[in-house]
Design a protein around this motif. Structure first.
Motif, PDB file in Angstrom:
ATOM      1  N   ASN A   1       0.817  -1.212   0.000  1.00 38.62           N
ATOM      2  CA  ASN A   1       0.000   0.000   0.000  1.00 38.62           C
ATOM      3  C   ASN A   1       0.849   1.259   0.000  1.00 38.62           C
ATOM      4  O   ASN A   1       0.357   2.335  -0.326  1.00 38.62           O
ATOM      5  N   ASP A   2       2.109   1.132   0.381  1.00 40.06           N
ATOM      6  CA  ASP A   2       2.989   2.302   0.394  1.00 40.06           C
ATOM      7  C   ASP A   2       3.133   2.905  -0.992  1.00 40.06           C
ATOM      8  O   ASP A   2       3.185   4.128  -1.151  1.00 40.06           O
ATOM      9  N   TYR A   3       3.211   2.073  -2.018  1.00 36.74           N
ATOM     10  CA  TYR A   3       3.307   2.572  -3.388  1.00 36.74           C
ATOM     11  C   TYR A   3       2.063   3.361  -3.764  1.00 36.74           C
ATOM     12  O   TYR A   3       2.133   4.448  -4.341  1.00 36.74           O
ATOM     13  N   ILE A   4       0.908   2.806  -3.433  1.00 35.73           N
ATOM     14  CA  ILE A   4      -0.355   3.438  -3.806  1.00 35.73           C
ATOM     15  C   ILE A   4      -0.566   4.722  -3.017  1.00 35.73           C
ATOM     16  O   ILE A   4      -0.983   5.750  -3.563  1.00 35.73           O
TER      17      ILE A   4
ATOM     18  N   LYS B   1      -0.962   8.572  -4.421  1.00 35.09           N
ATOM     19  CA  LYS B   1      -2.114   9.418  -4.105  1.00 35.09           C
ATOM     20  C   LYS B   1      -1.670  10.757  -3.537  1.00 35.09           C
ATOM     21  O   LYS B   1      -2.249  11.801  -3.841  1.00 35.09           O
ATOM     22  N   ILE B   2      -0.639  10.732  -2.708  1.00 35.95           N
ATOM     23  CA  ILE B   2      -0.120  11.977  -2.144  1.00 35.95           C
ATOM     24  C   ILE B   2       0.447  12.867  -3.250  1.00 35.95           C
ATOM     25  O   ILE B   2       0.300  14.092  -3.213  1.00 35.95           O
ATOM     26  N   ASP B   3       1.050  12.250  -4.260  1.00 35.96           N
ATOM     27  CA  ASP B   3       1.587  13.010  -5.385  1.00 35.96           C
ATOM     28  C   ASP B   3       0.505  13.492  -6.340  1.00 35.96           C
ATOM     29  O   ASP B   3       0.796  14.218  -7.284  1.00 35.96           O
ATOM     30  N   GLY B   4      -0.745  13.093  -6.135  1.00 39.58           N
ATOM     31  CA  GLY B   4      -1.852  13.577  -6.940  1.00 39.58           C
ATOM     32  C   GLY B   4      -2.240  12.683  -8.099  1.00 39.58           C
ATOM     33  O   GLY B   4      -2.914  13.135  -9.025  1.00 39.58           O
ATOM     34  N   ALA B   5      -1.837  11.431  -8.088  1.00 38.88           N
ATOM     35  CA  ALA B   5      -2.173  10.513  -9.187  1.00 38.88           C
ATOM     36  C   ALA B   5      -3.602   9.996  -9.018  1.00 38.88           C
ATOM     37  O   ALA B   5      -4.063   9.758  -7.903  1.00 38.88           O
ATOM     38  N   ASN B   6      -4.288   9.838 -10.149  1.00 36.17           N
ATOM     39  CA  ASN B   6      -5.626   9.261 -10.099  1.00 36.17           C
ATOM     40  C   ASN B   6      -5.533   7.735 -10.179  1.00 36.17           C
ATOM     41  O   ASN B   6      -4.440   7.173 -10.272  1.00 36.17           O
ATOM     42  N   HIS B   7      -6.681   7.065 -10.142  1.00 33.75           N
ATOM     43  CA  HIS B   7      -6.688   5.596 -10.110  1.00 33.75           C
ATOM     44  C   HIS B   7      -6.083   4.996 -11.379  1.00 33.75           C
ATOM     45  O   HIS B   7      -5.357   3.999 -11.310  1.00 33.75           O
ATOM     46  N   PHE B   8      -6.389   5.571 -12.531  1.00 32.17           N
ATOM     47  CA  PHE B   8      -5.854   5.044 -13.786  1.00 32.17           C
ATOM     48  C   PHE B   8      -4.336   5.181 -13.835  1.00 32.17           C
ATOM     49  O   PHE B   8      -3.629   4.256 -14.249  1.00 32.17           O
TER      50      PHE B   8
ATOM     51  N   ILE C   1      -2.311   5.349 -11.245  1.00 29.64           N
ATOM     52  CA  ILE C   1      -1.756   4.406 -10.265  1.00 29.64           C
ATOM     53  C   ILE C   1      -1.706   3.006 -10.851  1.00 29.64           C
ATOM     54  O   ILE C   1      -0.700   2.301 -10.715  1.00 29.64           O
ATOM     55  N   PHE C   2      -2.772   2.624 -11.549  1.00 30.42           N
ATOM     56  CA  PHE C   2      -2.792   1.285 -12.137  1.00 30.42           C
ATOM     57  C   PHE C   2      -1.747   1.140 -13.241  1.00 30.42           C
ATOM     58  O   PHE C   2      -0.988   0.176 -13.268  1.00 30.42           O
TER      59      PHE C   2
END
Length: 121
Positions: free
Chosen positions: A11-14, A18-25, A27-28
């Motif tokens: 979960n650390d990667y995810i 998220k903190i850097d502002g990435a959306n779900h797509f 991140i995937f």
């Protein structure tokens, strides 16, 4: 199989994405998918082998001899008068060659993904 690889992603990667502002797509595609490439390559290799060696479905669905797959056609080399071992062995070699090629090509990506690991540096 793929579910287990997704569960194994920390979960650390995810959370950091998220903190850097990435959306779900993002991140995937940029974090999760590169980490599961070995699983996808392994699944693709296994699926190709299962489909290539499938005997029952072509036997059920294909009615014309010209459409039969190699595995079903090998059975046709046996008859009441005997087996044609030379034809059966030539067909078996012809059936193994594509599997070897796919395995050799796919093996490189599987080993590369395993040695790459999740954390660099």
């Amino acid at each position: 199989m793929l579910r287990q690889f997704f569960i194994a992603i920390h979960n650390d990667y995810i959370e950091s994405a998220k903190i850097d502002g990435a959306n779900h797509f993002t991140i995937f595609m940029q974090i999760a998918f590169p980490l599961i490439k070995p699983a996808v390559a392994t699944y693709a290799i296994l699926r190709f082998i299962w489909t290539w060696n499938d005997y029952q479905n072509p036997l059920i669905f294909l009615r014309t001899d010209s459409l039969l797959t190699l595995q079903v056609a090998l059975q046709k080399f046996t008859s009441i008068s005997g087996e044609y071992y030379s034809l059966i062995m030539a067909g078996a070699v012809s059936g193994i060659v594509p599997l070897l090629i796919v395995f050799i090509i796919g093996q490189k990506s599987v080993i590369e993904g395993i040695t790459m690991g999740g954390i660099k540096g």
